[in-house]
Design a protein around this motif. Sequence first.
Motif: not given
Length: 397
Positions: A40-67
């Motif tokens: 609920r605090d994110v919209p106010e943070l995004r309104s800050d002129p010094g902020v370009r982008a806000v995003a939650p930390s998302m899981p990232v995975r290795l693109i595992t070799p298929v063979q």
Amino acid sequence: MKERFLVLRRVVTPSTPPAGAEAAAARTLPDVQVHTLDRRDVPELRSDPGVRAVAPSMPVRLITPVQRSAAPTATGPTWGVQAVRADTSPRSGAGVVVAVLDTGIDVSHPAFSGVTLVRRDFTGPDDAEGGVDDQGHGTHCAGTIFGRDVEGQRIGVARGVERALIGKVLGSNGGGTSEGIARAITWATQQGAHVISMSLGMDFPGLVAQLITQGLPPELATSRALVDYRANLDLFGALADYTRAFGGDVVPTQLIAAAGNESRRQQDPDWEVSVAPPATADGFTSVAAVGLGSAGRPDQGLVVAPFSNTGATVAGPGVGVVSAQMGGGLVAYSGTSMATPHVAGVTALWVEALAAAGDLTRLTLETALRGHATRAPLVPDVDKLDVGLGLVQAPQT
């Protein structure tokens, strides 16, 4: 409930005060901060002129070799090095700084003898020095970009690279976070990387499953994951803009990322999955994988790998790629993870060539890399959407 959010701000490098508006734009650097917030605090943070982008930390995975398979006994350049014409290029990548954001690197492997490896680990809360590879993936990718010859085989596209930045962003289980990736990109940019190679992707299904385990119904979990996915794409696109602006025309950093391995054309020709993020973000060059066709030659009849996601910018060799194996020796992997370092290596060769001609800018580098890509070595009926502009080619002068 409070969560970790990435906040991208723009600041000016204090050590080199700008002389004007244009200089200020050229010397801005991406500042990625991490805040623990209620949504609920994110919209106010995004309104800050010094902020370009806000995003939650998302899981990232290795693109595992298929063979994975044993490396065939051979001498000379690998088929991938030949396909991108690095073996006939007068360029070696000398003077170019390359960053590999992956599982780390095996520093003792002879493929990296003589290379200054600057390592940092982004898998924990602090960006500590280090980055031991406990997967082998990062070692293999680094070998394709700048590895020296091993056992009589040339595995490296740009084997004249003398300084490489190794950001460990994926742990022993192959997982990481978009937070770690963003911090690593910022670090590599500040360290003067010309090329940043990433063979990884955001784990959308993993995020949905995580939200469901937290008690959200599947429909709401999917909706929340989509919102987070879009926010991360926006943040990485903005980060790419700032990354390129920071270096200006002196260090025109190129972000190269794998398209992903989720397609299943061998089961159904129509089973094609679109490019996975962060490769889909604005400012990134996404990479598809191609392999040897029935002719068995790197200069003709190449085919799209059945696992390669569609909609990429360019293509690189990604099937049966021989490179450095963790612990020593060589091993063959297949995946868009293997195609990506070929493109990163070719980019390094173009950086050297353009710098030698006194014409290295972000625009000339992107134009050279993409403009020299070709579909000529591919089968005649190749789907252009699967390979983008085509197979990248090394400079020949």
